[in-house]
Design a protein around this motif. Structure first.
Motif, PDB file in Angstrom:
ATOM      1  N   ILE A  79      -5.516 -13.013   7.832  1.00 17.45           N
ATOM      2  CA  ILE A  79      -4.831 -12.348   8.945  1.00 17.45           C
ATOM      3  C   ILE A  79      -4.841 -13.241  10.178  1.00 17.45           C
ATOM      4  CG2 ILE A  79      -4.968 -10.397  10.560  1.00 17.45           C
ATOM      5  CD1 ILE A  79      -6.192  -8.778   8.219  1.00 17.45           C
ATOM      6  N   LEU A  80      -6.000 -13.805  10.468  1.00 20.84           N
ATOM      7  CA  LEU A  80      -6.138 -14.641  11.656  1.00 20.84           C
ATOM      8  C   LEU A  80      -5.449 -15.991  11.478  1.00 20.84           C
ATOM      9  CD1 LEU A  80      -9.837 -13.778  12.552  1.00 20.84           C
ATOM     10  CD2 LEU A  80      -7.720 -12.709  13.359  1.00 20.84           C
ATOM     11  N   GLN A  81      -5.347 -16.458  10.252  1.00 19.34           N
ATOM     12  CA  GLN A  81      -4.582 -17.673   9.988  1.00 19.34           C
ATOM     13  C   GLN A  81      -3.108 -17.442  10.309  1.00 19.34           C
ATOM     14  OE1 GLN A  81      -5.605 -18.433   5.873  1.00 19.34           O
ATOM     15  NE2 GLN A  81      -7.292 -19.806   6.406  1.00 19.34           N
ATOM     16  N   ALA A  82      -2.602 -16.269   9.956  1.00 15.08           N
ATOM     17  CA  ALA A  82      -1.220 -15.929  10.287  1.00 15.08           C
ATOM     18  C   ALA A  82      -1.036 -15.816  11.795  1.00 15.08           C
ATOM     19  CB  ALA A  82      -0.830 -14.617   9.597  1.00 15.08           C
ATOM     20  N   ALA A 203       0.899  -8.147   6.210  1.00 11.06           N
ATOM     21  CA  ALA A 203       1.773  -8.487   5.085  1.00 11.06           C
ATOM     22  C   ALA A 203       1.597  -9.952   4.697  1.00 11.06           C
ATOM     23  CB  ALA A 203       3.233  -8.216   5.441  1.00 11.06           C
ATOM     24  N   ALA A 204       1.476 -10.827   5.707  1.00  4.20           N
ATOM     25  CA  ALA A 204       1.273 -12.257   5.450  1.00  4.20           C
ATOM     26  C   ALA A 204      -0.031 -12.500   4.690  1.00  4.20           C
ATOM     27  CB  ALA A 204       1.259 -13.034   6.758  1.00  4.20           C
ATOM     28  N   ALA A 205      -1.009 -11.616   4.899  1.00  3.18           N
ATOM     29  CA  ALA A 205      -2.291 -11.735   4.212  1.00  3.18           C
ATOM     30  C   ALA A 205      -2.264 -11.089   2.828  1.00  3.18           C
ATOM     31  CB  ALA A 205      -3.399 -11.095   5.054  1.00  3.18           C
ATOM     32  N   GLY A 206      -1.097 -10.529   2.465  1.00  9.59           N
ATOM     33  CA  GLY A 206      -0.946  -9.936   1.144  1.00  9.59           C
ATOM     34  C   GLY A 206      -1.219  -8.450   1.067  1.00  9.59           C
ATOM     35  N   TYR A 207      -1.495  -7.825   2.216  1.00 11.55           N
ATOM     36  CA  TYR A 207      -1.791  -6.390   2.236  1.00 11.55           C
ATOM     37  C   TYR A 207      -0.529  -5.567   2.453  1.00 11.55           C
ATOM     38  CZ  TYR A 207      -6.733  -7.587   2.487  1.00 11.55           C
ATOM     39  OH  TYR A 207      -7.975  -8.081   2.205  1.00 11.55           O
ATOM     40  N   ASP A 208      -0.571  -4.340   1.994  1.00 13.39           N
ATOM     41  CA  ASP A 208       0.536  -3.410   2.237  1.00 13.39           C
ATOM     42  C   ASP A 208       0.631  -3.185   3.737  1.00 13.39           C
ATOM     43  OD1 ASP A 208       2.315  -1.336   2.479  1.00 13.39           O
ATOM     44  OD2 ASP A 208       1.321  -0.017   1.049  1.00 13.39           O
ATOM     45  N   ASN A 253      12.449  -5.948   8.477  1.00 13.08           N
ATOM     46  CA  ASN A 253      11.992  -7.320   8.304  1.00 13.08           C
ATOM     47  C   ASN A 253      11.567  -7.630   6.866  1.00 13.08           C
ATOM     48  OD1 ASN A 253      11.711  -8.714  11.201  1.00 13.08           O
ATOM     49  ND2 ASN A 253      11.196  -6.546  11.416  1.00 13.08           N
ATOM     50  N   ARG A 254      11.775  -6.646   6.000  1.00  8.69           N
ATOM     51  CA  ARG A 254      11.484  -6.801   4.579  1.00  8.69           C
ATOM     52  C   ARG A 254      10.061  -7.309   4.337  1.00  8.69           C
ATOM     53  NH1 ARG A 254      17.201  -9.423   2.311  1.00  8.69           N
ATOM     54  NH2 ARG A 254      18.547  -7.694   3.035  1.00  8.69           N
ATOM     55  N   LEU A 255       9.139  -6.700   5.037  1.00  4.76           N
ATOM     56  CA  LEU A 255       7.734  -7.073   4.881  1.00  4.76           C
ATOM     57  C   LEU A 255       7.163  -6.363   3.660  1.00  4.76           C
ATOM     58  CD1 LEU A 255       6.542  -6.763   8.592  1.00  4.76           C
ATOM     59  CD2 LEU A 255       7.306  -8.825   7.403  1.00  4.76           C
ATOM     60  N   SER A 256       6.343  -7.061   2.935  1.00  3.79           N
ATOM     61  CA  SER A 256       5.755  -6.441   1.744  1.00  3.79           C
ATOM     62  C   SER A 256       4.389  -7.043   1.457  1.00  3.79           C
ATOM     63  CB  SER A 256       6.666  -6.626   0.526  1.00  3.79           C
ATOM     64  OG  SER A 256       6.804  -8.008   0.211  1.00  3.79           O
ATOM     65  N   GLY A 257       3.620  -6.302   0.723  1.00  2.00           N
ATOM     66  CA  GLY A 257       2.295  -6.736   0.308  1.00  2.00           C
ATOM     67  C   GLY A 257       1.792  -5.727  -0.700  1.00  2.00           C
ATOM     68  N   SER A 258       1.172  -6.199  -1.741  1.00  2.00           N
ATOM     69  CA  SER A 258       0.751  -5.291  -2.803  1.00  2.00           C
ATOM     70  C   SER A 258      -0.733  -4.965  -2.777  1.00  2.00           C
ATOM     71  CB  SER A 258       1.107  -5.894  -4.171  1.00  2.00           C
ATOM     72  OG  SER A 258       0.477  -7.163  -4.327  1.00  2.00           O
ATOM     73  N   ASN A 259      -1.493  -5.746  -2.023  1.00  2.00           N
ATOM     74  CA  ASN A 259      -2.942  -5.554  -2.025  1.00  2.00           C
ATOM     75  C   ASN A 259      -3.329  -4.320  -1.221  1.00  2.00           C
ATOM     76  OD1 ASN A 259      -5.672  -5.835  -2.242  1.00  2.00           O
ATOM     77  ND2 ASN A 259      -5.823  -7.757  -1.134  1.00  2.00           N
ATOM     78  N   VAL A 260      -4.076  -3.444  -1.838  1.00  2.00           N
ATOM     79  CA  VAL A 260      -4.599  -2.257  -1.162  1.00  2.00           C
ATOM     80  C   VAL A 260      -6.110  -2.363  -1.013  1.00  2.00           C
ATOM     81  CG1 VAL A 260      -4.856   0.246  -1.256  1.00  2.00           C
ATOM     82  CG2 VAL A 260      -2.687  -0.805  -1.932  1.00  2.00           C
ATOM     83  N   GLY A 261      -6.777  -2.852  -2.060  1.00  2.00           N
ATOM     84  CA  GLY A 261      -8.198  -3.159  -1.970  1.00  2.00           C
ATOM     85  C   GLY A 261      -9.119  -1.979  -1.804  1.00  2.00           C
ATOM     86  N   ALA A 262      -8.848  -0.886  -2.502  1.00  2.00           N
ATOM     87  CA  ALA A 262      -9.693   0.297  -2.379  1.00  2.00           C
ATOM     88  C   ALA A 262     -11.066   0.090  -2.999  1.00  2.00           C
ATOM     89  CB  ALA A 262      -9.000   1.498  -3.014  1.00  2.00           C
ATOM     90  N   GLU A 263     -11.133  -0.665  -4.100  1.00  2.00           N
ATOM     91  CA  GLU A 263     -12.401  -0.815  -4.819  1.00  2.00           C
ATOM     92  C   GLU A 263     -13.420  -1.622  -4.017  1.00  2.00           C
ATOM     93  OE1 GLU A 263     -11.759  -2.335  -8.716  1.00  2.00           O
ATOM     94  OE2 GLU A 263     -10.511  -0.641  -9.353  1.00  2.00           O
ATOM     95  N   ARG A 264     -12.997  -2.759  -3.456  1.00  2.00           N
ATOM     96  CA  ARG A 264     -13.936  -3.580  -2.675  1.00  2.00           C
ATOM     97  C   ARG A 264     -14.449  -2.814  -1.467  1.00  2.00           C
ATOM     98  NH1 ARG A 264     -12.790  -9.517  -0.893  1.00  2.00           N
ATOM     99  NH2 ARG A 264     -11.040  -8.516   0.164  1.00  2.00           N
ATOM    100  N   LEU A 265     -13.557  -2.090  -0.779  1.00  2.00           N
ATOM    101  CA  LEU A 265     -13.973  -1.321   0.385  1.00  2.00           C
ATOM    102  C   LEU A 265     -14.929  -0.212  -0.024  1.00  2.00           C
ATOM    103  CD1 LEU A 265     -13.830  -0.690   3.386  1.00  2.00           C
ATOM    104  CD2 LEU A 265     -11.800   0.694   2.940  1.00  2.00           C
TER     105      LEU A 265
END
Length: 274
Positions: A79-82, A203-208, A253-265
């Protein structure tokens, strides 16, 4: 010199308004003016002083579990890299505050990002946490802190505070962020801009990127039931229009991301509850 810079700021804003420039151009003009009034070095100095105030006067307590700290910092890295692509040179410092009853997160000048454990416990998935952190990073990228502080305390007071000559101002900022939850009074346009940054960076980090909107909905539904929720709602008041704007921005802006990450959280929340 400061009067000249103030004149530049006033002229820039007035010119933007009078010529009917777009909100994006006006925001860029405000960011440029703020960069002249409060330099990157001064923001870094101010952020360090606020951190010291938070630790010594407000007595915030950091999480000691290295797994939790590493989790939050790892989550924040892409996120911070973006964010650094929009504002180069920010040296981010991510801190996790041990306070399970407070649903909050905030950023201060210089790239200091603070996340309360209460936020991690309130979120259903990583996408929601990522959205909040990306939103706070957006405040730093947009120089919203500098702009808000200039309006609240005055240009000279902020410069003197950054130089260590006005500790009372630093103390007021720290107390607001950690104590009452009021923090810095961002304008509506600042919050909208941070929402857009939040969607883009998550979205840039791959998250929804819808995570920020769903988190707003969750907080709004629990307002009044969980006292700590008011910490974030007080500075980020949700509304149906605001959440609709986030979703519209994502679609346009057609932003997308598939990572939700419920298990790690879920694993991290279990550690926190212990």
């Amino acid at each position: 010199m400061q009067r000249i810079l103030s004149a530049i700021l006033g002229l820039t804003l007035m010119t933007g308004l009078m010529t009917g420039c777009t909100s994006q151009r006006l925001a860029q003009a405000q960011r440029t003016a703020a960069s002249y009034l409060v330099s990157d070095q001064q923001e870094e100095q101010l952020g360090q002083q606020v951190k010291t105030e938070l630790e010594t006067k407000e007595k915030i307590k950091y999480v000691e579990d290295p797994a939790v700290v590493e989790y939050v910092r790892t989550l924040s890295t892409p996120i911070l890299q973006a964010a650094n692509r929009d504002r180069k040179g920010v040296k981010w410092k991510v801190n996790v505050i041990d306070d399970p009853k407070t649903v909050n997160a905030f950023a201060t000048p210089g790239g200091y990002l603070y996340v309360y454990t209460g936020l991690l416990l309130a979120a259903d998935n990583e996408a929601e946490v990522a959205g909040v952190m990306a939103h706070e990073a957006g405040h730093v990228v947009g120089r919203h802190s500098a702009r808000a502080m200039i309006l609240q305390y005055g240009e000279q007071a902020i410069i003197e505070a950054a130089l260590g000559k006005r500790q009372s101002t630093v103390a007021q900022i720290a107390a607001g962020l950690a104590g009452t939850g009021v923090g810095l009074a961002y304008g509506r346009s600042n919050e909208t801009e941070a929402d857009e940054y939040g969607a883009r960076y998550s979205a840039a980090a791959g998250y929804d990127p819808h995570g920020l909107a769903t988190f707003f909905q969750k907080l709004a539904a629990n307002e009044g039931k969980t006292p700590g929720v008011l910490k974030w709602l007080s500075t980020h008041p949700p509304s149906s229009e605001r959440m609709a704007h986030i979703n519209d921005f994502i679609a346009k802006n057609r932003l997308s991301g598939s990572n939700v990450g419920a298990e790690r959280l879920a694993s991290i929340k279990q550690r926190l509850r212990k």
